[in-house]
Enzyme design. Structure first.
Site, short mmCIF file in Angstrom:
data_model
loop_
_atom_site.label_atom_id
_atom_site.label_comp_id
_atom_site.label_asym_id
_atom_site.label_seq_id
_atom_site.Cartn_x
_atom_site.Cartn_y
_atom_site.Cartn_z
N CYS A 1 -1.22 18.51 -2.06
CA CYS A 1 -0.61 18.73 -3.39
C CYS A 1 -0.86 20.13 -3.97
CB CYS A 1 -1.08 17.65 -4.36
SG CYS A 1 -2.83 17.26 -4.20
N HIS B 1 -1.87 19.20 -11.64
CA HIS B 1 -2.83 20.21 -11.17
C HIS B 1 -2.47 21.58 -11.76
CE1 HIS B 1 -4.41 17.28 -8.53
NE2 HIS B 1 -4.00 17.73 -7.36
N1 NAP Z 1 -2.01 10.94 -4.33
C1 NAP Z 1 -1.79 12.23 -4.12
O1 NAP Z 1 -1.68 13.03 -5.04
C2 NAP Z 1 -1.57 12.68 -2.74
C3 NAP Z 1 -0.92 13.87 -2.56
C4 NAP Z 1 -0.72 14.31 -1.29
C5 NAP Z 1 -1.19 13.56 -0.23
N2 NAP Z 1 -1.83 12.40 -0.42
C6 NAP Z 1 -2.29 11.68 0.74
O2 NAP Z 1 -1.54 10.50 0.93
C7 NAP Z 1 -2.35 9.47 1.46
C8 NAP Z 1 -2.30 8.24 0.58
O3 NAP Z 1 -2.70 8.56 -0.73
P1 NAP Z 1 -2.31 7.64 -1.94
O4 NAP Z 1 -2.91 8.26 -3.17
O5 NAP Z 1 -0.86 7.33 -1.92
O6 NAP Z 1 -3.18 6.33 -1.57
P2 NAP Z 1 -3.13 4.86 -2.17
O7 NAP Z 1 -2.54 4.84 -3.54
O8 NAP Z 1 -4.48 4.29 -1.94
O9 NAP Z 1 -2.09 4.10 -1.23
C9 NAP Z 1 -2.36 3.84 0.12
C10 NAP Z 1 -1.34 2.84 0.65
O10 NAP Z 1 -1.57 2.68 2.03
C11 NAP Z 1 -1.65 1.30 2.32
N3 NAP Z 1 -2.54 1.08 3.45
C12 NAP Z 1 -3.87 1.33 3.53
N4 NAP Z 1 -4.34 0.95 4.74
C13 NAP Z 1 -3.30 0.45 5.43
C14 NAP Z 1 -3.15 -0.12 6.73
N5 NAP Z 1 -4.19 -0.24 7.55
N6 NAP Z 1 -1.93 -0.56 7.10
C15 NAP Z 1 -0.88 -0.45 6.26
N7 NAP Z 1 -0.95 0.08 5.01
C16 NAP Z 1 -2.15 0.53 4.61
C17 NAP Z 1 -2.21 0.67 1.09
O11 NAP Z 1 -1.90 -0.70 1.08
P3 NAP Z 1 -2.42 -1.69 -0.08
O12 NAP Z 1 -1.50 -1.44 -1.24
O13 NAP Z 1 -2.26 -3.02 0.53
O14 NAP Z 1 -3.85 -1.31 -0.35
C18 NAP Z 1 -1.47 1.48 0.00
O15 NAP Z 1 -0.19 0.95 -0.24
C19 NAP Z 1 -3.74 10.08 1.60
O16 NAP Z 1 -3.90 10.55 2.91
C20 NAP Z 1 -3.72 11.21 0.62
O17 NAP Z 1 -4.62 12.23 0.96
C21 NAP Z 1 -2.00 11.94 -1.66
#
Ligand code: NAP
Length: 332
Positions: free
Chosen positions: A108, A223
């Protein structure tokens, strides 16, 4: 990402949401039912938008790609792999053409910075960047947002806070010079390394020297970044303002005398990257200072992922990896 696919009218014939076992059967807005990942369930997709963290992506992105889909992945798992394009829609869309089934969505803080830097790099060639970020807790996830709110509430009511679980220290009313994590023996966080490495890859210039300090601040969403930009060729603040005003995805807010500059609370909920405080660095004749703000969940993550899907569609790349004759589908 689901909201943005809907909001932007992405032309999917079918969308299937996947999550972990604990969410299977949950009904989402619009009636979509969450599915579990399995070798059978992932067959027949054209596109898969991933935001499930590095290890899930490491295991399932190649399987989706093998089954004929193009994966757009939000995690850091594939970003620096040589044969994986790392793409920001306004900066290097042409990199999409070289994909082999997996495309990476940048970090991000990198994303918003390169949208603003691209027109300056094209004009005057960036030689060096000194970056300090002021990152919102939403970048860590929902639990971190709750932690900031809970701590703030407790402190405002003269109560003790529970011991922090999302960060090493109290985040409410504090500033943490520790966004991301320190690997063994490392003096930079992984967030700082991502900012440095991903910026060079996206701008296609490994010679840019970068120094970064990534800081977590008690802001809910959006940010902010203070960026010192040193160029090879001379670049005036006036010319930089002109270039930024004409750049796609950028909005210039720069009238400090009227207290007009980008603010996280105003950027939140918008897709543009906001730039202000554009001024000459008095310490260097070929350097400028900028203040860059964006919504880290939208342009910093979901918006760019959906924009990449739109670009793949516009470039005629969707469906080209299809296996057999079947309707187009997207997985999220
Ligand atoms: N948030 C940001 O600003 C941002 C920006 C850029 C990149 N990222 C990256 O994107 C990724 C996710 O971030 P997020 O904030 O979106 O996380 P999050 O809100 O925790 O969402 C993660 C999702 O992945 C699912 N998941 C987890 N383990 C799984 C598995 N074994 N099989 C299938 N689905 C699974 C979860 O399912 P459940 O709903 O069932 O728990 C949830 O829906 C990270 O690597 C992060 O670094 C995030």
């Amino acid at each position: 990402m689901l909201a943005l696919l809907r909001e932007r009218g992405f032309p999917a014939r079918e969308i299937v949401p996947f999550a972990s076992e604990r969410s299977v059967g949950r009904v989402l807005e619009g009636g979509l039912v969450v599915q579990a990942l399995s070798d059978d369930a992932i067959q027949g997709f054209d596109l898969a938008l991933f935001s499930a963290g590095g290890s899930t992506s490491g295991e399932w992105a190649p399987k989706f790609a093998q089954a004929g889909a193009i994966v757009i992945d939000n995690s850091s798992r594939w970003r620096m792999q040589e044969d994986v394009p790392l793409v920001v829609s306004e900066v290097n869309p042409e990199a999409l053409d070289a994909h082999h089934g997996i495309i990476a969505n940048p970090n991000c803080s990198t994303m918003q910075m390169v949208v603003a830097l691209k027109p300056l790099h094209d004009e005057a060639t960036i030689e060096r960047l000194v970056v300090c970020t002021y990152q919102a807790v939403s970048g860590t996830g929902r639990r971190a947002v709750d932690e900031l709110l809970d701590q703030s509430h407790a402190l405002l009511h003269d109560r003790d806070i529970e011991s922090p679980s999302e960060y090493e220290h109290q985040i409410a009313f504090n500033v943490l010079p520790h966004a991301g994590s320190f690997a063994e023996g490392e003096d930079h966080t992984d967030e700082e390394r991502k900012l440095m490495d991903e910026t060079r890859k996206i701008l296609g210039d490994p010679s840019i020297r970068i120094s970064a300090t990534c800081v977590r601040v008690p802001v809910l969403n959006g940010h902010s970044e203070a960026v010192n930009v040193q160029t090879r060729d001379p670049l005036s603040p006036e010319r930089a303002r002109e270039l930024l005003a004409a750049a796609p995805g950028v909005a210039v807010l720069d009238d400090p005398a009227s207290a007009l500059y980008p603010l996280a609370i105003n950027a939140s909920g918008h897709d543009d990257v906001f730039v202000g405080r554009i001024r000459r660095d008095p310490g260097h004749e070929r350097a400028l200072d900028l203040w860059i703000v964006a919504d880290n969940l939208r342009k910093g993550a979901a918006t760019n992922a959906v924009q990449l899907a739109e670009l793949l569609d516009a470039r005629g790349l969707i469906g080209t990896r299809s296996v057999g004759d079947r309707p187009a589908r997207s997985a999220v």
